[in-house]
Design a protein around this motif. Structure first.
Motif, PDB file in Angstrom:
ATOM      1  N   LEU A  65       0.882  -1.309   0.033  1.00  0.00           N
ATOM      2  CA  LEU A  65       0.094   0.021  -0.044  1.00  0.00           C
ATOM      3  C   LEU A  65       0.942   1.151  -0.121  1.00  0.00           C
ATOM      4  O   LEU A  65       0.441   2.051  -0.762  1.00  0.00           O
ATOM      5  N   CYS A  69       0.889   4.138  -2.903  1.00  0.00           N
ATOM      6  CA  CYS A  69       0.597   5.598  -2.540  1.00  0.00           C
ATOM      7  C   CYS A  69       1.798   6.488  -3.102  1.00  0.00           C
ATOM      8  O   CYS A  69       1.593   7.477  -3.784  1.00  0.00           O
ATOM      9  N   PHE A  74      -2.531   4.407  -5.846  1.00  0.00           N
ATOM     10  CA  PHE A  74      -3.389   4.393  -4.844  1.00  0.00           C
ATOM     11  C   PHE A  74      -3.667   5.773  -4.463  1.00  0.00           C
ATOM     12  O   PHE A  74      -2.723   6.431  -3.730  1.00  0.00           O
ATOM     13  N   GLY A  90      -7.699   0.824   1.180  1.00  0.00           N
ATOM     14  CA  GLY A  90      -6.725   0.134   0.454  1.00  0.00           C
ATOM     15  C   GLY A  90      -6.168  -1.281   1.219  1.00  0.00           C
ATOM     16  O   GLY A  90      -5.953  -2.125   0.371  1.00  0.00           O
TER      17      GLY A  90
END
Length: 465
Positions: A65, A69, A74, A90
């Motif tokens: 994650l 990012c 994301f 997420g």
């Protein structure tokens, strides 16, 4: 995907949603929230609430994650209320129901308090690094101009000659105090709220002290209610930022004056100057003016948060959503302004001839003459009055001290013998002020030695050493 809502039959009104959303500004807390989430996952595992396999999958999903990012793969959506909601979404996308286990034993209340502390402790070191660059630029100029005489001023009027290096180092001392305040601030901010839950801690067998150590804090908060309500660390940072802004503003104001045609003490490098859209000859000190102007934002951010905090009951209140924007703005402002001011100072050219020619203007050696009489036994009250009469006589007769004849000196006061001229020298006036903290070139060099040691220590702290 709201982190609340089980007891609600309907969703929030659009107006409430728009008012509540904070993800558009708290998204910058992502790396800190994920860092705290990893530590929380490990403490859940040690408490027997996650198996070894679940922990491995959880850490792997949090790592993925974070990568997503950073890559921009994301992003928060319009439905995400805040950074915590977005990141839980997420995690659920990656782990399914396992992702929901991470919420056990923590609340957004202790999460955001922890995230903001982590963010600030990290960014304060960046700010200190930029302050060190400015200190270094000022010290470099001061070293070159330890013996350059300049008009020292009070009330913006010529007062006494000083070393221009001494004046530059006065600003270094102010910024050095700012850094020491930030370092002292960090000691108080090194307390972890994580484990405090919403306000009362948790009945789960968690270990807040272990989490604190993993996140680089000195300790866990001793009171869960204070931990989630406390924003002293944010307000204190904003005070420190406002002080830095005030010191930048004072330096900026002096540079504006020094660069003016009336002063002509310095010439700004083209890279740190701007021009006029209508007047081709203009060279404007925009960096110094913006540094002066940005201080208003920094002071305003402090006032904003203090006003928000002043009437809040314990513990968490949604008003505290208003803590982040002033903090983020002050961080951004300092990291924007400091490199520009450091570059301006490092590249400015000092007009040594102009400084030294104007150093004795305005009868700036009057105090030296009065102190000569004191050394000869004259009470300072009488010496002050005699030199004051001499200044008036010179003004009436359009003369300066060095143009007076022996007869004219004695005519004004019998205290003024011909050898009184021995102190009417700017280099001599500088050299005579050799007591600790004085403007004598030797004392300026002593300051430089001490300040280099101080600044080296500040740079080492900023880099984590």
């Amino acid at each position: 995907m709201r982190l609340w809502g089980g007891r609600f039959e309907g969703g929030p009104a659009d107006a409430l949603t728009r008012l509540s959303v904070s993800v558009h500004f708290d998204w910058r807390l992502v790396p800190y929230d994920l860092l705290a989430s990893r530590a929380h996952a490990r403490v859940l595992h040690r408490a027997g609430l996650l198996t070894e396999d679940e922990l491995g999958r959880m850490i792997g999903a949090l790592d993925d994650l974070e990568r997503a990012c950073k890559a921009g793969e994301f992003r928060p959506t319009v439905a995400d209320e805040d950074v915590h909601t977005a990141l839980e979404r997420g995690l659920l996308e990656r782990l399914g129901t396992l992702g929901g286990k991470l919420r056990a034993g923590r609340s957004r209340n202790d999460q955001v308090a922890t995230d903001l502390r982590l963010y600030l402790r990290d960014h304060v070191r960046h700010i200190v690094s930029r302050l060190v660059e400015l200190e270094t630029a000022l010290m470099s100029q001061a070293e070159q101009h330890a013996e350059t005489a300049a008009p020292g001023m009070t009330h913006l009027q010529h007062a006494q000659p000083v070393s221009f290096g001494h004046q530059l180092l006065a600003h270094v001392h102010a910024f050095a105090r700012d850094i020491e305040r930030l370092r002292d601030w960090d000691r108080r901010a090194a307390v972890s709220p994580l484990g405090s839950g919403a306000l009362a801690g948790s009945s789960l067998p968690l270990d807040p002290q272990a989490v604190a150590r993993e996140l680089g804090f000195d300790s866990a908060a001793p009171n869960s209610m204070d931990a989630v309500a406390d924003r002293d660390f944010a307000a204190e940072f904003l005070f420190d930022a406002a002080m830095i802004g005030m010191h930048l503003s004072r330096l900026g104001e002096e540079i504006v004056l020094w660069a003016s045609q009336e002063f002509r003490w310095i010439e700004m490098d083209d890279a740190y100057s701007t021009g006029s859209s209508i007047m081709p000859q203009k060279k404007n000190p925009d960096v110094a003016e913006l540094a002066r102007g940005k201080s208003g934002r920094l002071i305003g951010n402090l006032m904003s948060l203090l006003t928000t905090l002043k009437g809040l009951p314990l513990t968490y209140n949604r008003d505290l959503q208003e803590d982040k924007e002033p903090v983020f703005d002050s961080v951004d402002t300092l990291l924007l302004v400091l490199p520009a001011v450091a570059g301006l100072v490092a590249t400015m050219r000092v007009n040594t001839a102009k400084l030294e020619s104007s150093a004795p203007d305005g009868f700036a050696l009057a105090t030296d003459l009065a102190e000569l009489l004191v050394r000869r036994g004259v009470p300072f009250r009488e010496a002050h009055e005699a030199v004051g009469h001499l200044v008036v006589w010179c003004q009436v007769n359009d003369k300066d001290f060095d143009e007076l004849t022996d007869e004219e000196l004695v005519k004004v006061s019998p205290h003024f013998t011909p050898d009184s001229r021995e102190v009417l020298s700017v280099p001599g006036a500088l050299a005579a002020r050799k007591a600790h903290g004085g403007t004598a070139p030797d004392r300026v060099r002593d300051q430089l030695v001490a300040l280099r040691e101080t600044v080296d220590g500040q740079a080492a702290w900023a880099s984590g050493n």
